[in-house]
Design a protein around this motif. Structure first.
Motif, mmCIF file in Angstrom:
data_model
loop_
_atom_site.group_PDB
_atom_site.id
_atom_site.type_symbol
_atom_site.label_atom_id
_atom_site.label_comp_id
_atom_site.label_asym_id
_atom_site.label_seq_id
_atom_site.Cartn_x
_atom_site.Cartn_y
_atom_site.Cartn_z
ATOM 1 N N ASP A 57 -15.637 -83.621 88.921
ATOM 2 C CA ASP A 57 -15.894 -83.544 87.406
ATOM 3 C C ASP A 57 -14.735 -83.093 86.501
ATOM 4 O O ASP A 57 -14.773 -81.889 86.282
ATOM 5 N N TYR A 58 -13.584 -83.862 86.249
ATOM 6 C CA TYR A 58 -12.488 -83.593 85.750
ATOM 7 C C TYR A 58 -12.571 -83.003 84.373
ATOM 8 O O TYR A 58 -13.464 -83.903 83.564
ATOM 9 N N ARG A 59 -12.195 -81.959 83.909
ATOM 10 C CA ARG A 59 -12.178 -81.694 82.388
ATOM 11 C C ARG A 59 -10.754 -81.174 81.889
ATOM 12 O O ARG A 59 -10.124 -80.389 82.382
ATOM 13 N N PHE A 60 -10.510 -81.833 80.697
ATOM 14 C CA PHE A 60 -9.361 -81.819 80.308
ATOM 15 C C PHE A 60 -9.357 -81.082 78.853
ATOM 16 O O PHE A 60 -10.479 -80.614 78.314
ATOM 17 N N VAL A 61 -8.213 -80.662 78.450
ATOM 18 C CA VAL A 61 -8.122 -80.308 76.866
ATOM 19 C C VAL A 61 -7.540 -81.280 75.835
ATOM 20 O O VAL A 61 -6.402 -81.789 76.430
ATOM 21 N N SER A 62 -8.075 -81.293 74.860
ATOM 22 C CA SER A 62 -7.706 -82.480 73.843
ATOM 23 C C SER A 62 -7.457 -81.621 72.423
ATOM 24 O O SER A 62 -7.914 -80.484 72.406
ATOM 25 N N ASP A 63 -7.195 -82.144 71.375
ATOM 26 C CA ASP A 63 -6.929 -81.480 70.097
ATOM 27 C C ASP A 63 -8.357 -81.278 69.583
ATOM 28 O O ASP A 63 -8.226 -80.489 68.739
ATOM 29 N N ARG A 64 -9.377 -81.567 70.193
ATOM 30 C CA ARG A 64 -10.812 -81.261 69.635
ATOM 31 C C ARG A 64 -11.359 -80.448 70.644
ATOM 32 O O ARG A 64 -12.574 -80.295 70.486
ATOM 33 N N GLY A 65 -10.694 -79.846 71.737
ATOM 34 C CA GLY A 65 -11.225 -79.057 72.694
ATOM 35 C C GLY A 65 -11.505 -79.553 74.088
ATOM 36 O O GLY A 65 -10.830 -80.632 74.215
ATOM 37 N N THR A 66 -12.553 -79.084 74.784
ATOM 38 C CA THR A 66 -12.585 -79.436 76.169
ATOM 39 C C THR A 66 -13.293 -80.940 76.216
ATOM 40 O O THR A 66 -14.191 -81.274 75.689
ATOM 41 N N LEU A 69 -13.585 -86.214 81.875
ATOM 42 C CA LEU A 69 -13.167 -87.689 82.261
ATOM 43 C C LEU A 69 -14.202 -88.617 81.850
ATOM 44 O O LEU A 69 -13.700 -89.756 80.977
ATOM 45 N N ALA A 70 -15.300 -88.443 82.195
ATOM 46 C CA ALA A 70 -16.198 -89.396 81.867
ATOM 47 C C ALA A 70 -16.354 -89.679 80.180
ATOM 48 O O ALA A 70 -16.562 -90.887 79.656
ATOM 49 N N GLU A 71 -16.032 -88.643 79.487
ATOM 50 C CA GLU A 71 -15.984 -88.733 78.011
ATOM 51 C C GLU A 71 -14.629 -89.290 77.334
ATOM 52 O O GLU A 71 -14.851 -90.148 75.999
ATOM 53 N N LEU A 72 -13.771 -89.713 78.090
ATOM 54 C CA LEU A 72 -12.688 -90.438 77.828
ATOM 55 C C LEU A 72 -13.034 -91.825 77.543
ATOM 56 O O LEU A 72 -12.233 -92.474 77.016
#
Length: 248
Positions: A57-66, A69-72
């Protein structure tokens, strides 16, 4: 940094009558149509590839927080991820990847209309990515995989130890690479149960097909006019061609 001077190569193409030009063009058209049919068949095989379920379950950091991958997917059923070469501490993204990325924004509404989400992912921290994104004027989603194994798992980032050993896994083979980051593109889909499936990845010259500047250059008599040993040495970030850098 300014672009090197461009020497237009000489050509041995004949100057023909209208009738001879048309005959030669029609003959070339037959070959172009055959290539189109072959490309369509290859694309169908690509779409039919089996898919692998991702266990992590990959988790990244965006300009709006964590963001996972599924949320992308952002409500879409398919996701394209461009592996943008930008390691921690580089200060700015790879010049060649920046050339590729200049082609993304215009496609976003059209991809969305066909159930496709898009994001670029780099290993640099988001605090390093965002100023460069603003400098380049891009709108596409660009997130950080800093501190995760995502780039390593998809064989686009390599440890110093791996580079010292001389060969790494890149583009489906063992080979030497010149640096810690290499380019690539990966495609994901979602199962009805919400799990993420990896459908496809391509690297190296497999990325040519997404660079429309190349497609246009291939239509003109001088072609890409590149050094065959260092094909992208003419490429600059779009704000560098005139020898100036836009203010961030």
């Amino acid at each position: 940094m300014s672009s090197p001077s461009l020497a237009i190569p000489s050509t041995s193409a004949a100057v023909a009558t209208s009738e001879d030009w048309l005959a030669a063009r029609v003959e070339l058209l037959r070959e172009e149509k055959e290539l189109d049919r072959r490309r369509d068949a290859l694309s169908a095989r690509r779409r039919a590839l089996p898919r692998r379920r991702l266990d992590h379950d990959y988790r990244f950091v965006s300009d709006r927080g964590t963001v996972r991958l599924a949320e992308l997917f952002a409500g879409k059923s398919q996701l394209i991820v461009y592996h943008f070469m930008f390691a921690p501490g580089w200060g700015e993204g790879c010049c060649a990847c920046s050339y590729v990325a200049d082609h993304f924004d215009g496609t976003l509404p059209h991809l969305a209309a066909r159930e496709v989400a898009f994001a670029a992912v780099s290993r640099a921290p988001i605090e390093e990515i965002l100023p460069y994104k603003r400098r380049m004027g891009w709108r596409f989603e660009w997130i950080s995989s800093h501190g995760t194994t995502f780039n390593f798992d998809f064989h686009v980032s390599f440890s110093e130890e791996a580079l010292v050993r001389g060969e790494v896994d890149y583009n489906y083979g063992r080979r030497a690479v010149p640096q810690e980051e290499m380019p690539g593109l990966s495609v994901f889909t979602r199962d009805p149960d919400g799990s993420v499936l990896h459908a496809y990845s391509t690297y190296g010259r497999g990325l040519d097909r997404i660079i429309n500047t190349y497609n246009l250059l291939d239509l003109v008599p001088a072609g890409r006019n590149e050094n065959p040993d260092t094909t992208m040495d003419w490429v600059r970030r779009h704000d560098d061609y005139a020898g100036t850098v836009a203010a961030s």
